[in-house]
Design a protein around this motif. Structure first.
Motif, PDB file in Angstrom:
ATOM      1  N   GLU A  64      -4.654   8.705  -5.226  1.00  0.00           N
ATOM      2  CA  GLU A  64      -4.785   9.933  -4.439  1.00  0.00           C
ATOM      3  C   GLU A  64      -6.222  10.151  -4.004  1.00  0.00           C
ATOM      4  N   ALA A  65      -7.176   9.762  -4.856  1.00  0.00           N
ATOM      5  CA  ALA A  65      -8.590   9.959  -4.546  1.00  0.00           C
ATOM      6  C   ALA A  65      -9.110   8.955  -3.518  1.00  0.00           C
ATOM      7  N   ASP A  66      -8.697   7.669  -3.649  1.00  0.00           N
ATOM      8  CA  ASP A  66      -9.267   6.657  -2.758  1.00  0.00           C
ATOM      9  C   ASP A  66      -8.273   6.066  -1.745  1.00  0.00           C
ATOM     10  N   GLY A  67      -7.002   6.420  -1.848  1.00  0.00           N
ATOM     11  CA  GLY A  67      -6.009   5.965  -0.876  1.00  0.00           C
ATOM     12  C   GLY A  67      -5.514   4.540  -1.064  1.00  0.00           C
ATOM     13  N   ARG A  68      -5.955   3.885  -2.125  1.00  0.00           N
ATOM     14  CA  ARG A  68      -5.512   2.502  -2.355  1.00  0.00           C
ATOM     15  C   ARG A  68      -4.124   2.472  -2.990  1.00  0.00           C
ATOM     16  N   PRO A  69      -3.329   1.449  -2.662  1.00  0.00           N
ATOM     17  CA  PRO A  69      -1.980   1.333  -3.248  1.00  0.00           C
ATOM     18  C   PRO A  69      -2.022   1.078  -4.755  1.00  0.00           C
ATOM     19  N   VAL A  70      -0.904   1.432  -5.400  1.00  0.00           N
ATOM     20  CA  VAL A  70      -0.700   1.168  -6.824  1.00  0.00           C
ATOM     21  C   VAL A  70       0.383   0.095  -6.922  1.00  0.00           C
ATOM     22  N   ARG A  86      -1.342 -14.314  -3.356  1.00  0.00           N
ATOM     23  CA  ARG A  86      -1.485 -14.184  -1.905  1.00  0.00           C
ATOM     24  C   ARG A  86      -2.511 -13.120  -1.519  1.00  0.00           C
ATOM     25  N   LEU A  87      -2.764 -12.166  -2.414  1.00  0.00           N
ATOM     26  CA  LEU A  87      -3.788 -11.158  -2.129  1.00  0.00           C
ATOM     27  C   LEU A  87      -5.188 -11.682  -2.373  1.00  0.00           C
ATOM     28  N   GLY A  88      -5.310 -12.700  -3.228  1.00  0.00           N
ATOM     29  CA  GLY A  88      -6.619 -13.282  -3.509  1.00  0.00           C
ATOM     30  C   GLY A  88      -7.561 -12.268  -4.134  1.00  0.00           C
ATOM     31  N   ARG A  89      -8.799 -12.274  -3.665  1.00  0.00           N
ATOM     32  CA  ARG A  89      -9.805 -11.369  -4.228  1.00  0.00           C
ATOM     33  C   ARG A  89      -9.525  -9.902  -3.939  1.00  0.00           C
ATOM     34  N   ARG A  90      -8.772  -9.651  -2.886  1.00  0.00           N
ATOM     35  CA  ARG A  90      -8.441  -8.259  -2.539  1.00  0.00           C
ATOM     36  C   ARG A  90      -7.613  -7.581  -3.629  1.00  0.00           C
ATOM     37  N   ALA A  91      -6.948  -8.369  -4.443  1.00  0.00           N
ATOM     38  CA  ALA A  91      -6.083  -7.807  -5.493  1.00  0.00           C
ATOM     39  C   ALA A  91      -6.869  -6.906  -6.441  1.00  0.00           C
ATOM     40  N   ARG A  92      -8.123  -7.174  -6.638  1.00  0.00           N
ATOM     41  CA  ARG A  92      -8.942  -6.373  -7.556  1.00  0.00           C
ATOM     42  C   ARG A  92      -9.156  -4.954  -7.041  1.00  0.00           C
ATOM     43  N   ARG A  93      -8.956  -4.747  -5.752  1.00  0.00           N
ATOM     44  CA  ARG A  93      -9.158  -3.412  -5.182  1.00  0.00           C
ATOM     45  C   ARG A  93      -7.946  -2.505  -5.368  1.00  0.00           C
ATOM     46  N   LEU A  94      -6.798  -3.091  -5.718  1.00  0.00           N
ATOM     47  CA  LEU A  94      -5.588  -2.310  -5.954  1.00  0.00           C
ATOM     48  C   LEU A  94      -5.607  -1.738  -7.368  1.00  0.00           C
ATOM     49  N   HIS A  95      -4.754  -0.768  -7.608  1.00  0.00           N
ATOM     50  CA  HIS A  95      -4.584  -0.210  -8.944  1.00  0.00           C
ATOM     51  C   HIS A  95      -3.337  -0.849  -9.536  1.00  0.00           C
ATOM     52  N   TRP A  96      -3.480  -1.615 -10.619  1.00  0.00           N
ATOM     53  CA  TRP A  96      -2.380  -2.360 -11.225  1.00  0.00           C
ATOM     54  C   TRP A  96      -1.904  -1.660 -12.482  1.00  0.00           C
ATOM     55  N   VAL A  97      -0.571  -1.540 -12.622  1.00  0.00           N
ATOM     56  CA  VAL A  97       0.032  -0.917 -13.795  1.00  0.00           C
ATOM     57  C   VAL A  97       1.046  -1.896 -14.383  1.00  0.00           C
ATOM     58  N   ALA A 135       1.297  -9.717   3.052  1.00  0.00           N
ATOM     59  CA  ALA A 135       0.536  -9.392   4.260  1.00  0.00           C
ATOM     60  C   ALA A 135       0.577  -7.889   4.528  1.00  0.00           C
ATOM     61  N   TRP A 136       1.732  -7.271   4.294  1.00  0.00           N
ATOM     62  CA  TRP A 136       1.862  -5.836   4.475  1.00  0.00           C
ATOM     63  C   TRP A 136       0.983  -5.086   3.474  1.00  0.00           C
ATOM     64  N   VAL A 137       0.935  -5.559   2.237  1.00  0.00           N
ATOM     65  CA  VAL A 137       0.093  -4.925   1.211  1.00  0.00           C
ATOM     66  C   VAL A 137      -1.377  -5.045   1.609  1.00  0.00           C
ATOM     67  N   ARG A 138      -1.778  -6.231   2.101  1.00  0.00           N
ATOM     68  CA  ARG A 138      -3.172  -6.390   2.575  1.00  0.00           C
ATOM     69  C   ARG A 138      -3.480  -5.395   3.682  1.00  0.00           C
ATOM     70  N   GLU A 139      -2.525  -5.207   4.602  1.00  0.00           N
ATOM     71  CA  GLU A 139      -2.714  -4.254   5.703  1.00  0.00           C
ATOM     72  C   GLU A 139      -2.888  -2.817   5.176  1.00  0.00           C
ATOM     73  N   GLN A 140      -2.073  -2.445   4.191  1.00  0.00           N
ATOM     74  CA  GLN A 140      -2.175  -1.125   3.600  1.00  0.00           C
ATOM     75  C   GLN A 140      -3.515  -0.941   2.884  1.00  0.00           C
ATOM     76  N   LEU A 141      -3.972  -1.999   2.274  1.00  0.00           N
ATOM     77  CA  LEU A 141      -5.256  -1.939   1.573  1.00  0.00           C
ATOM     78  C   LEU A 141      -6.404  -1.798   2.560  1.00  0.00           C
ATOM     79  N   SER A 142      -6.328  -2.494   3.682  1.00  0.00           N
ATOM     80  CA  SER A 142      -7.401  -2.392   4.683  1.00  0.00           C
ATOM     81  C   SER A 142      -7.402  -1.008   5.341  1.00  0.00           C
ATOM     82  N   ARG A 143      -6.242  -0.367   5.452  1.00  0.00           N
ATOM     83  CA  ARG A 143      -6.173   0.988   5.999  1.00  0.00           C
ATOM     84  C   ARG A 143      -6.837   2.000   5.088  1.00  0.00           C
ATOM     85  N   SER A 144      -6.793   1.738   3.785  1.00  0.00           N
ATOM     86  CA  SER A 144      -7.357   2.687   2.824  1.00  0.00           C
ATOM     87  C   SER A 144      -8.861   2.540   2.684  1.00  0.00           C
ATOM     88  N   ALA A 145      -9.406   1.440   3.167  1.00  0.00           N
ATOM     89  CA  ALA A 145     -10.851   1.202   2.992  1.00  0.00           C
ATOM     90  C   ALA A 145     -11.715   1.984   3.941  1.00  0.00           C
TER      91      ALA A 145
END
Length: 145
Positions: A64-70, A86-97, A135-145
């Motif tokens: 909610e604070a940074d807009g990144r997917p969970v 497939r997310l590569g290094r970008r995976a570290r920017r997501l919130h993993w549960v 690819a869709w998750v990467r797109e969502q992550l780039s939108r939140s940045a």
């Protein structure tokens, strides 16, 4: 937490037994290759390859604070591994549960999937998506940045 390590431990044990049989048969080179392959496969199927997990409530607060997917995941899930790779290094920017470590995360996944613990389930802006395309998750992550 222990069940997350069952598959990797079984893989290492199977590799050790196979390698021991090869050594006894006089093939130490092949035994070394087999044990390395089994250990590598165990590593890929362990929680070590995924970014550090947080609790579901904390992940949702951060999202909610940074807009990144969970991403809700569990060890041993081939689809979770596919998403992670497939997310590569970008995976570290997501919130993993990890739903095996966090009962609240498992409850979120069950609520989104009619009682099933289908993972990966990705939460974007409070809306769940089950096994989305990386690819869709990467797109969502780039939108939140």
């Amino acid at each position: 937490m222990m069940r997350a390590w069952i598959l990797p431990v079984v893989l290492v044990l199977c590799g050790a037994v196979s390698a021991a049989g090869m050594v006894l048969a006089g093939n130490p080179g092949a035994a070394a290759v087999v044990i390395v392959l089994f250990v590598a496969f165990a590593g890929v199927n362990s929680p070590l390859i995924f970014p550090r997990s947080v609790g579901a409530l904390e992940a949702q607060r951060r999202s909610e604070a940074d807009g990144r997917p969970v991403v809700f995941w569990r060890p041993g899930c081939a689809y979770c591994l596919r998403l992670r790779m497939r997310l590569g290094r970008r995976a570290r920017r997501l919130h993993w549960v990890d739903i095996w470590r966090d009962p609240a995360g498992a409850a979120v996944v069950r609520a989104a999937n009619d009682g099933d613990e289908t993972v990966p389930t990705v939460l974007v802006a409070g809306r769940p998506y089950v096994n989305p395309d990386p690819a869709w998750v990467r797109e969502q992550l780039s939108r939140s940045a």
